[in-house]
Design an enzyme around this catalytic site. Structure first.
Site, PDB file in Angstrom:
ATOM      1  N   LEU A  62       0.822  -1.227   0.000  1.00 14.18           N
ATOM      2  CA  LEU A  62       0.000   0.000   0.000  1.00 14.18           C
ATOM      3  C   LEU A  62       0.849   1.267   0.000  1.00 14.18           C
ATOM      4  O   LEU A  62       0.327   2.358  -0.215  1.00 14.18           O
ATOM      5  CB  LEU A  62      -0.952   0.006   1.202  1.00 14.18           C
ATOM      6  CG  LEU A  62      -2.141  -0.955   1.120  1.00 14.18           C
ATOM      7  CD1 LEU A  62      -2.959  -0.902   2.408  1.00 14.18           C
ATOM      8  CD2 LEU A  62      -3.030  -0.643  -0.084  1.00 14.18           C
ATOM      9  N   HIS A 178       9.677 -13.964   1.777  1.00 13.88           N
ATOM     10  CA  HIS A 178      10.208 -13.594   0.463  1.00 13.88           C
ATOM     11  C   HIS A 178      11.549 -14.312   0.393  1.00 13.88           C
ATOM     12  O   HIS A 178      12.503 -13.916   1.052  1.00 13.88           O
ATOM     13  CB  HIS A 178      10.371 -12.071   0.405  1.00 13.88           C
ATOM     14  CG  HIS A 178      11.114 -11.569  -0.798  1.00 13.88           C
ATOM     15  ND1 HIS A 178      10.544 -10.724  -1.726  1.00 13.88           N
ATOM     16  CD2 HIS A 178      12.390 -11.768  -1.215  1.00 13.88           C
ATOM     17  CE1 HIS A 178      11.440 -10.436  -2.664  1.00 13.88           C
ATOM     18  NE2 HIS A 178      12.567 -11.052  -2.378  1.00 13.88           N
ATOM     19  N   HIS A 231       4.859 -15.569  -3.303  1.00 16.16           N
ATOM     20  CA  HIS A 231       5.161 -15.483  -4.750  1.00 16.16           C
ATOM     21  C   HIS A 231       6.193 -16.502  -5.265  1.00 16.16           C
ATOM     22  O   HIS A 231       7.266 -16.134  -5.750  1.00 16.16           O
ATOM     23  CB  HIS A 231       5.592 -14.067  -5.123  1.00 16.16           C
ATOM     24  CG  HIS A 231       6.566 -13.383  -4.193  1.00 16.16           C
ATOM     25  ND1 HIS A 231       7.712 -13.987  -3.751  1.00 16.16           N
ATOM     26  CD2 HIS A 231       6.538 -12.157  -3.619  1.00 16.16           C
ATOM     27  CE1 HIS A 231       8.364 -13.140  -2.962  1.00 16.16           C
ATOM     28  NE2 HIS A 231       7.665 -12.037  -2.852  1.00 16.16           N
ATOM     29  N   ASP A 304       0.666  -9.581  -5.091  1.00 19.70           N
ATOM     30  CA  ASP A 304       1.922  -8.830  -4.931  1.00 19.70           C
ATOM     31  C   ASP A 304       1.795  -7.464  -5.611  1.00 19.70           C
ATOM     32  O   ASP A 304       2.723  -6.985  -6.267  1.00 19.70           O
ATOM     33  CB  ASP A 304       3.136  -9.617  -5.465  1.00 19.70           C
ATOM     34  CG  ASP A 304       4.471  -9.023  -4.999  1.00 19.70           C
ATOM     35  OD1 ASP A 304       4.459  -8.067  -4.192  1.00 19.70           O
ATOM     36  OD2 ASP A 304       5.518  -9.511  -5.454  1.00 19.70           O
ATOM     37  N   HIS A 308       4.276   1.600  -8.683  1.00 25.09           N
ATOM     38  CA  HIS A 308       5.375   2.564  -8.850  1.00 25.09           C
ATOM     39  C   HIS A 308       4.896   3.620  -9.833  1.00 25.09           C
ATOM     40  O   HIS A 308       3.940   3.403 -10.581  1.00 25.09           O
ATOM     41  CB  HIS A 308       6.619   1.868  -9.416  1.00 25.09           C
ATOM     42  CG  HIS A 308       7.227   0.861  -8.492  1.00 25.09           C
ATOM     43  ND1 HIS A 308       7.843   1.208  -7.305  1.00 25.09           N
ATOM     44  CD2 HIS A 308       7.290  -0.494  -8.562  1.00 25.09           C
ATOM     45  CE1 HIS A 308       8.267   0.108  -6.701  1.00 25.09           C
ATOM     46  NE2 HIS A 308       7.935  -0.939  -7.434  1.00 25.09           N
TER      47      HIS A 308
HETATM   48 ZN   LIG Z   1       8.345 -10.281  -2.073  1.00 29.44          ZN
END
Ligand SMILES: [Zn+2]
Length: 423
Positions: A62, A178, A231, A304, A308
């Site tokens: 966010l 991650h 992911h 995910d 940007h």
């Molecule tokens: Zn990540």
């Protein structure tokens, strides 16, 4: 006086059933369902298509606090509503990092004042995501955190990860990782494969991800703690998770729409808008991810969503930041690719985008039942529209899916009984 939805079919993912029923909402809850409900005293709304339990995205950036030129809690939750999501989990790699109870509370409160979607913050594993000292997991949970993650970077120290798993286990929260070993990723930009080679750009090898996943699987086994793999992208990682689950390890995993649908080739067409971490990999990797989703090795889909600015993404492959936006395109992308083509049924896709995310992160929701909170998404299975980033509610326009013709678009999103998005 309630809101009575009629004309659509209700999807029940757990039962794998679809029923053409009316549904009544009163005081934010579902109070009745059935083939023909009494209409008197209620606002009747005729809707077409399918009513789903509100979608749940467990991996969203966010950007607030600190990077509000990219996204805010307001724009991000509006984008969630437009994409059919009624609950999202917010990753902690903001500025500052979400590593204190005060920051966690602030995110929850801000999201509540806007009311577009429920936001469940994920707190940092380590202070400042520096990978050195653990945060106060119990206090962060108390403040509203639903999981722990240093997303955006891998936890390089096995010792710290093991301590994190033990601490998270003691308070019953998952650790969402991650997986990226910096000594192997070496600051690469794309998948270390034929396209990176062709373009002469430094690659991130699959083993930078798979080796850390392998480490964490056995740390989770040793700690007997819930490890959630974010992911997942290489075929070897899908195999490792499949083996881990067969061994009974306490693990769950997610896959993104872009790793299911795109490959390393995409950067040739979409440039930096296809630069993401972990990178888009080979077609064999992509097919392994699809197979993993179909057989349940990969439990759920998460976007995910990583907004940007256009200026940041215009800097070229090597200078542009990693990430792409996903909230407003994920459901139609997967509906079109998998449900329209007969690979998944609609209840199966909804299970992976609502029911299973709720189960894995211990959230309420993900099902439609009398007495439940009225978090609902209506989708139109027929109308074909192009992805148009200019019309996104998100501040981010960075998508490699611009111009794709999709169906299955959300047309009505209801959060806690209130209409928060309508097309
Ligand atoms: Zn990540």
């Amino acid at each position: 006086m309630g809101l009575l939805l009629t004309g659509a079919s209700i999807v029940f993912p757990k039962e794998k059933a679809i029923k053409k029923w009316d549904l009544l909402i009163e005081d934010g809850h579902i109070t009745a369902m059935g083939p023909a409900l009494t209409r008197s005293g209620h606002t009747v709304r005729v809707v077409e298509g399918y009513i789903l339990p509100g979608l749940i995205d467990v991996h969203v950036h966010l950007r607030e606090p600190g990077q509000i030129h990219k996204e805010t809690i307001e724009t991000g939750t509006r984008a969630a509503a437009a994409g059919g999501f009624t609950q999202i989990c917010a990753m902690p790699n903001t500025t500052p990092v979400l590593d204190t109870p005060e920051l966690i509370q602030e995110v929850v409160q801000k999201a509540n004042t806007y009311g577009y979607a429920t936001v469940h913050p994920i707190a940092a594993i380590s202070r400042g995501e520096q990978g050195e000292a653990l945060t106060d997991f119990a206090a962060l949970k108390q403040a509203g955190a639903v999981a722990l993650s240093d997303d955006g970077r891998g936890v390089q120290s096995a010792k710290l990860m093991f301590e994190a798993l033990l601490a998270a286990k003691s308070i019953g929260l998952p650790v969402a990782v991650h997986a990226e070993d910096n000594s192997l990723a070496k600051g690469g930009h794309l998948h270390a494969g034929k396209v990176a080679e062709e373009l002469g750009i430094r690659g991130i090898p699959s083993v930078a991800e798979t080796s850390m996943i392998a480490r964490d699987l056995w740390l989770a086994e040793e700690a007997k703690a819930h490890l959630h793999l974010c992911h997942v992208s290489p075929a070897a990682a899908v195999s490792a998770i499949r083996m881990g689950k067969a061994h009974g390890l306490p693990i769950t995993a997610e896959v993104t729409p872009h790793h299911l649908l795109l490959t390393e080739e995409s950067v040739k067409t979409f440039g930096a808008n296809a630069k993401v971490n972990p990178p888009l990999r080979s077609d064999d990797d992509r097919l392994a991810c699809v197979q993993g989703l179909l057989d349940g090795t990969l439990d759920l889909v998460a976007t995910d969503h990583a907004p940007h600015t256009d200026e940041e993404k215009a800097k070229g492959i090597e200078q542009a930041p990693f990430g792409l936006v996903g909230l407003e395109t994920s459901f139609p992308l997967l509906f079109t690719a998998f449900v329209k083509s007969g690979i998944l049924t609609l209840p199966e896709l909804v299970y992976k985008m609502s029911t299973r995310p709720a189960e894995v992160f211990h959230l309420s929701g993900g099902e439609i039942f009398v007495g439940g909170v009225a978090d609902l998404t209506v989708i139109d299975p027929e109308t074909v529209r192009q992805v148009n980033p200019a019309a996104f509610y998100s501040k981010g326009r960075n998508t490699p899916f611009a111009g794709r013709e999709l169906s299955g678009w959300p047309v009505l999103t209801i959060h806690h009984g209130q209409v928060v998005y309508e097309r």
